[in-house]
Design a protein around this motif. Structure first.
Motif, PDB file in Angstrom:
ATOM      1  N   ALA A 164      29.352  51.058  30.135  1.00 22.69           N
ATOM      2  CA  ALA A 164      28.861  49.611  31.098  1.00 22.69           C
ATOM      3  C   ALA A 164      28.639  48.492  30.434  1.00 22.69           C
ATOM      4  O   ALA A 164      28.097  48.566  29.465  1.00 22.69           O
ATOM      5  N   SER A 165      28.525  47.353  31.258  1.00 25.46           N
ATOM      6  CA  SER A 165      28.517  45.852  30.521  1.00 25.46           C
ATOM      7  C   SER A 165      28.738  45.016  31.206  1.00 25.46           C
ATOM      8  O   SER A 165      29.057  45.118  32.622  1.00 25.46           O
ATOM      9  N   ASP A 166      27.622  43.765  31.684  1.00 24.08           N
ATOM     10  CA  ASP A 166      27.149  43.006  32.308  1.00 24.08           C
ATOM     11  C   ASP A 166      28.528  41.576  32.033  1.00 24.08           C
ATOM     12  O   ASP A 166      28.552  40.894  32.535  1.00 24.08           O
ATOM     13  N   VAL A 167      29.374  41.845  31.336  1.00 24.54           N
ATOM     14  CA  VAL A 167      30.436  41.068  31.390  1.00 24.54           C
ATOM     15  C   VAL A 167      31.858  41.451  31.798  1.00 24.54           C
ATOM     16  O   VAL A 167      32.321  42.389  31.519  1.00 24.54           O
ATOM     17  N   SER A 168      32.532  40.263  32.552  1.00 24.92           N
ATOM     18  CA  SER A 168      33.818  40.802  33.273  1.00 24.92           C
ATOM     19  C   SER A 168      34.923  41.475  31.736  1.00 24.92           C
ATOM     20  O   SER A 168      34.908  40.808  30.686  1.00 24.92           O
ATOM     21  N   HIS A 169      36.355  41.700  31.615  1.00 27.47           N
ATOM     22  CA  HIS A 169      37.312  42.079  31.511  1.00 27.47           C
ATOM     23  C   HIS A 169      37.301  40.809  30.295  1.00 27.47           C
ATOM     24  O   HIS A 169      37.247  41.033  29.539  1.00 27.47           O
ATOM     25  N   SER A 170      37.558  39.898  30.463  1.00 27.69           N
ATOM     26  CA  SER A 170      37.638  38.329  28.964  1.00 27.69           C
ATOM     27  C   SER A 170      36.703  37.613  29.406  1.00 27.69           C
ATOM     28  O   SER A 170      36.399  36.343  28.464  1.00 27.69           O
TER      29      SER A 170
END
Length: 513
Positions: A361-367
């Protein structure tokens, strides 16, 4: 001559689709999200501090093992090129607490005290394929994974004669050797996977494709070490970013796709397929579904958007469908680790009646780390575990009153067991009908004992405790189940005291005359 019957024997049957719902009212197939989630691994070493990506988990010899792609603190250019990626290894005794052993195999910044695995014969590309144990391989090749050789990572240009999909094998999952033969001349990115299907006696691969947005294709292979057959008339459909060939120009059949129920500019990012060996004819996939933001100038980034994990199901592993679009693992609120994108790892760990599933999981969107201002790649993503109960990935639900009538079944055994959750206020009644749908004496709804509460294994009874159904074995019957405020996940006829243990047998859900 009897009507067509589903031969269920004494194997467990899961409600992953409408296979057992010949008639129904007030009931729908519903995804059942897992119980909890907890962080289990983060990048805390120089070589994995920047980014953690695709992962695989499996059990071997009583040890839980994890392989994950990682990168050190990096720039956007280094991450996008793939030069920073390394395949790392972790182990666990309980599936929750993971440690990174010092393998001593690969030198990083002058030291071999790290958990980086060695891949011989791999000059550049993406070591992000899923690891699997090959039950047919000799001991020195029992671990296998797909990798993609991409010369552009090292030289800046593609090599059409050598770039493509290769197989790597290992005796221990730590020291890998890349097989010399190229299997496919394509460059499908993200976590491609392969597994052995005992039902067909063949290997099955699931790969990234574009047609024109991201989809998953399926390949059947008899010999993993020889080049795979494909439609040579179609060129480069699966190259990174390739979208110029319109459907139906596919090298391989589509296994999992976006459809008209998805909003525009939504695609299927990765497969994460799992053959569920504890029930008959049950395959699950946990794809990340990617909804794109508008392209510039309507938004600042190219190829950006949010990703959640959904659930897809199949009876044969050939074609998958999503029973509903409820997220299996949904996005969380902004400011949490689950606010941007999530990717399910390949594999599960079973501990008793619980399945541990692992995802990134990441708090950043795809790009989002690329633009509008490039971000330093530091602690961008982490690994989490989520827990699902036995057979409860998807089931049928009656929110109020509902009922179903199965097609004709033929079983073996003397008791019927349900995996069912009626909560505190719901209930269920079970009737056994003849093949024409008429109740059999002593097994009608009026004679059924009420099922209440939450049960993984609830014996069905009639007339105040009678559970013996052996008189009906080997003849066509139908189940009529009436529910109120309940969820039903599975049923199974059991032969006590000689019941067969749950095993890896995977039979075809077929209608036999």
């Amino acid at each position: 001559m009897t009507r067509n019957c589903i031969e269920v024997g004494s194997r467990k049957q899961v409600f992953l689709d409408e296979c057992f719902m010949m008639q129904s009212e007030g009931i729908r197939v519903k995804v059942n999200p897992p119980l909890e989630r907890r962080e289990v691994l983060r990048g805390d070493r120089p070589w994995d501090r920047g980014w953690i990506g695709w992962l695989t988990v499996l059990e071997d010899g009583g040890v839980y093992k994890m392989w994950y792609i990682a990168a050190p603190e990096s720039t956007v250019e280094e991450i996008d090129s793939g030069k920073a990626f390394r395949l790392c290894y972790a182990v666990s005794e309980d599936g929750v607490n993971w440690r990174k052993p010092e393998l001593g195999l690969v030198e990083y910044e002058g030291s071999r005290r790290n958990n980086i695995v060695r891949i011989e014969g791999f000059p550049g590309g993406s070591p992000e394929g899923a690891v699997f144990l090959d039950p047919k391989a000799p001991s020195e090749q029992r671990y296998k994974m797909l990798i993609v050789l991409n010369s552009a990572v090292k030289t800046g240009r593609h090599d059409p004669e050598n770039d493509g999909v290769y197989l790597a094998y290992s005796h221990d999952g730590l020291s890998w050797q890349v097989h010399e033969k190229r299997l496919l001349p394509f460059l499908p990115d993200t976590q491609n996977q392969i597994l052995y299907d005992p039902a067909s006696g063949k290997y099955v691969a699931y790969l990234r494709a574009w047609a024109p947005l991201r989809k998953v294709v399926r390949v059947e292979i008899e010999n993993l070490l020889e080049p795979w057959k494909y439609d040579c008339s179609v060129k480069n459909l699966m190259l990174w970013g390739k979208d110029s060939l319109p459907p139906p120009c596919y090298e391989f059949p589509i296994a999992l796709s976006y459809d008209d129920f998805d909003p525009p500019q939504t695609d299927i990012y990765n497969p994460a397929v799992f053959r569920y060996s504890w029930a008959q004819d049950a395959w699950y996939a946990f794809p990340s579904v990617y909804r794109h933001f508008p392209e510039p100038p309507l938004s600042p980034c190219v190829n950006d958007g949010l990703l959640e994990i959904q659930l897809a199901v199949s009876r044969d592993g050939v074609r998958f469908q999503r029973p509903d679009r409820t997220p299996y693992i949904p996005l969380d609120v902004k400011g949490t680790w689950h606010a941007g994108q999530m990717y399910m790892g390949v594999g599960m760990i079973r501990r008793g009646d619980r399945f541990f599933q692992y995802y990134v999981a990441s708090d950043v969107s795809h790009s989002g780390y690329r633009c509008p201002t490039p971000l330093p790649i530091v602690d961008v993503s982490r690994v989490f575990v989520t827990v699902q109960l036995l057979d409860r990935f998807v089931g049928i639900q009656a929110s109020d009153e509902g009922w179903l009538l199965t097609p004709p079944l033929r079983f073996q055994g003397n008791e019927l067991e349900l995996n069912i959750d009626c909560g505190a206020t719901g209930e269920a009644l079970v009737e056994i009908d003849d093949e024409n749908g008429f109740p059999i004496q002593s097994f009608s709804l009026d004679e059924s004992d009420r099922v209440r509460g939450n049960h993984l294994r609830k014996k069905v009874s009639w007339r105040n405790g009678k559970t013996d159904v052996s008189a009906l074995a080997e003849q066509p019957i139908r189940l009529r189940i009436r529910m109120r405020s309940a969820k039903l996940y599975a049923f199974q006829f059991l032969d006590w005291p000689n019941s067969r243990k749950e095993n890896d047998l995977n039979m075809t859900c077929s209608f036999t005359r």
